[in-house]
Scaffold this motif. Structure first.
Motif, PDB file in Angstrom:
ATOM      1  N   UNK A   2       0.826  -1.202   0.000  1.00 24.63           N
ATOM      2  CA  UNK A   2       0.000   0.000   0.000  1.00 24.63           C
ATOM      3  C   UNK A   2       0.860   1.252   0.000  1.00 24.63           C
ATOM      4  N   UNK A   3       1.967   1.221   0.730  1.00 27.43           N
ATOM      5  CA  UNK A   3       2.930   2.329   0.692  1.00 27.43           C
ATOM      6  C   UNK A   3       3.385   2.602  -0.738  1.00 27.43           C
ATOM      7  N   UNK A   4       3.787   1.529  -1.435  1.00 27.09           N
ATOM      8  CA  UNK A   4       4.261   1.689  -2.804  1.00 27.09           C
ATOM      9  C   UNK A   4       3.180   2.190  -3.741  1.00 27.09           C
ATOM     10  N   UNK A   5       1.971   1.687  -3.588  1.00 31.41           N
ATOM     11  CA  UNK A   5       0.861   2.120  -4.440  1.00 31.41           C
ATOM     12  C   UNK A   5       0.532   3.588  -4.217  1.00 31.41           C
ATOM     13  N   UNK A  34       5.303  -7.697  -9.166  1.00 30.15           N
ATOM     14  CA  UNK A  34       3.928  -7.232  -8.985  1.00 30.15           C
ATOM     15  C   UNK A  34       3.834  -6.107  -7.967  1.00 30.15           C
ATOM     16  N   UNK A  35       4.534  -6.276  -6.847  1.00 31.21           N
ATOM     17  CA  UNK A  35       4.391  -5.309  -5.752  1.00 31.21           C
ATOM     18  C   UNK A  35       5.409  -4.182  -5.796  1.00 31.21           C
ATOM     19  N   UNK A  36       6.495  -4.367  -6.543  1.00 30.90           N
ATOM     20  CA  UNK A  36       7.544  -3.351  -6.551  1.00 30.90           C
ATOM     21  C   UNK A  36       7.821  -2.742  -7.901  1.00 30.90           C
ATOM     22  N   UNK A  37       8.030  -3.588  -8.918  1.00 30.86           N
ATOM     23  CA  UNK A  37       8.452  -3.077 -10.219  1.00 30.86           C
ATOM     24  C   UNK A  37       7.361  -2.259 -10.901  1.00 30.86           C
ATOM     25  N   UNK A  38       6.123  -2.748 -10.881  1.00 30.25           N
ATOM     26  CA  UNK A  38       5.046  -2.031 -11.559  1.00 30.25           C
ATOM     27  C   UNK A  38       4.776  -0.660 -10.930  1.00 30.25           C
ATOM     28  N   UNK A  58       6.886   1.138  -9.171  1.00 37.23           N
ATOM     29  CA  UNK A  58       8.072   1.950  -9.422  1.00 37.23           C
ATOM     30  C   UNK A  58       8.127   2.420 -10.867  1.00 37.23           C
ATOM     31  N   UNK A  59       7.670   1.585 -11.792  1.00 35.21           N
ATOM     32  CA  UNK A  59       7.635   1.990 -13.202  1.00 35.21           C
ATOM     33  C   UNK A  59       6.695   3.178 -13.393  1.00 35.21           C
ATOM     34  N   UNK A 107       8.304  14.158  -1.830  1.00 34.59           N
ATOM     35  CA  UNK A 107       7.854  12.878  -2.371  1.00 34.59           C
ATOM     36  C   UNK A 107       9.010  12.103  -2.981  1.00 34.59           C
ATOM     37  N   UNK A 108       9.866  12.778  -3.716  1.00 37.25           N
ATOM     38  CA  UNK A 108      10.994  12.112  -4.354  1.00 37.25           C
ATOM     39  C   UNK A 108      11.969  11.553  -3.323  1.00 37.25           C
ATOM     40  N   UNK A 109      12.158  12.278  -2.224  1.00 36.22           N
ATOM     41  CA  UNK A 109      13.037  11.801  -1.150  1.00 36.22           C
ATOM     42  C   UNK A 109      12.487  10.530  -0.517  1.00 36.22           C
ATOM     43  N   UNK A 110      11.172  10.508  -0.248  1.00 37.74           N
ATOM     44  CA  UNK A 110      10.541   9.334   0.352  1.00 37.74           C
ATOM     45  C   UNK A 110      10.595   8.139  -0.599  1.00 37.74           C
ATOM     46  N   UNK A 111      10.379   8.386  -1.891  1.00 34.17           N
ATOM     47  CA  UNK A 111      10.438   7.313  -2.888  1.00 34.17           C
ATOM     48  C   UNK A 111      11.826   6.676  -2.908  1.00 34.17           C
ATOM     49  N   UNK A 112      12.866   7.518  -2.943  1.00 33.91           N
ATOM     50  CA  UNK A 112      14.237   7.004  -2.967  1.00 33.91           C
ATOM     51  C   UNK A 112      14.555   6.219  -1.695  1.00 33.91           C
ATOM     52  N   UNK A 113      14.087   6.717  -0.560  1.00 34.78           N
ATOM     53  CA  UNK A 113      14.359   6.049   0.711  1.00 34.78           C
ATOM     54  C   UNK A 113      13.630   4.710   0.790  1.00 34.78           C
TER      55      UNK A 113
END
Length: 295
Positions: free
Chosen positions: A96-99, A191-195, A197-198, A230-236
């Motif tokens: 859910x975090x990633x989504x 499924x949970x990470x690559x999509x 992140x893409x 947002x970009x900082x949180x994504x990278x972390x």
């Protein structure tokens, strides 16, 4: 197996994890409270941010309280059903975090690339649908992990070299050869990470292309500054999570793997409120206005 069997370190670990958990819960609750109580923050971006904070609370609550209790009681045992439940909730809130980070990237894409149509595109009904779909896909991914584990041999009286029921470790415990195990890990990871992140990378590709077309340096800075937190949180988040899952194919020692897992399960949810509050003037002002009213 926890992080350490040294009796002298147990008190230190107890205090450390309890402090980090309290900071995580209080920090994320402050963001949720500020978003709800301040009318200036009733926008799609902060609606998604408040949901991300709730997901972070759930994410860290699946692992840290159990470890704190284990340290206090001197027992690291967990039942088979409890292990599967912990794994399910961990994947649910982690996915859910990633989504939500993907949805927030789309929100920034619309705000920067289509500013005149922002209020029309990102209306409250669509924002609610985004959150509902994100939760549904996360729940589906969580149950997919459970179904894969339940298809194989029931296991008990085994050691998990981590401080929680890590999905990658559980896959190693079932009766699978290493090749099949890695294929399953990379499939569910895609499924949970690559999509998600893409989707984030595509959104930022469009954002960067739009920012480069802005003529004034001040306009470029203003546009990109809205994405900084947002970009900082994504990278972390993705930097630590991807590192853990890629290193699962490499022979790390159990303690090294557990310490590395702590980065994205405990440290990242704790840092998110600081990143958004320190780098975001709207959040800081909202918290300050609420504090001033209480005084």
């Amino acid at each position: 197996m926890g992080l350490s069997e040294d009796p002298e370190l147990q008190a230190v670990l107890f205090g450390l994890f309890l402090s980090m958990y309290l900071v995580t819960v209080l920090g994320n609750l402050l963001i949720v409270l500020a978003t709800i109580s301040d009318s200036h923050l009733h926008t799609p971006m902060y609606f998604f941010l408040s949901n991300l904070s709730l997901a972070d609370i759930g994410f860290t609550s699946t692992t840290v309280p159990k470890m704190i209790v284990d340290i206090q009681l001197g027992s690291r045992a967990i039942s088979y059903a409890g292990c599967l439940a912990q794994m399910s909730f961990l994947i649910l809130f982690g996915c859910l975090d990633g989504m939500l980070l993907t949805v927030m990237a789309y929100d920034r894409f619309v705000a920067i690339c289509h500013p005149l149509h922002y209020t029309v595109i990102m209306h409250p009904h669509l924002c609610g649908i985004f959150v509902l779909v994100s939760f549904s896909l996360s729940l589906l991914d969580s149950q997919l992990h459970n179904l894969i584990i339940l298809q194989f041999t029931y296991f008990k009286c085994v050691d998990i070299p981590n401080f929680f029921c890590d999905p990658s470790q559980l896959f190693h415990l079932v009766c699978l050869d290493p090749v099949t195990n890695n294929l399953i890990m990379y499939f569910v990871g895609a499924l949970s990470g690559f999509l998600p992140l893409s989707g984030i990378l595509f959104s930022y590709y469009k954002i960067l292309s739009s920012i480069l077309r802005i003529s004034s340096p001040g306009g470029k800075y203003k546009a990109f500054s809205t994405c900084g937190s947002h970009l900082t949180v994504v990278c972390l988040f993705y930097g630590t999570a991807i590192g853990i899952y890629l290193s699962s194919a490499v022979s790390l020692s159990p303690r090294e793997g557990a310490v590395a897992s702590m980065m994205y399960t405990v440290v990242t949810p704790m840092l998110n409120p600081f990143i958004y509050s320190l780098r975001n003037r709207d959040i800081t002002n909202a918290l300050w206005r609420r504090h001033s009213r209480r005084i």
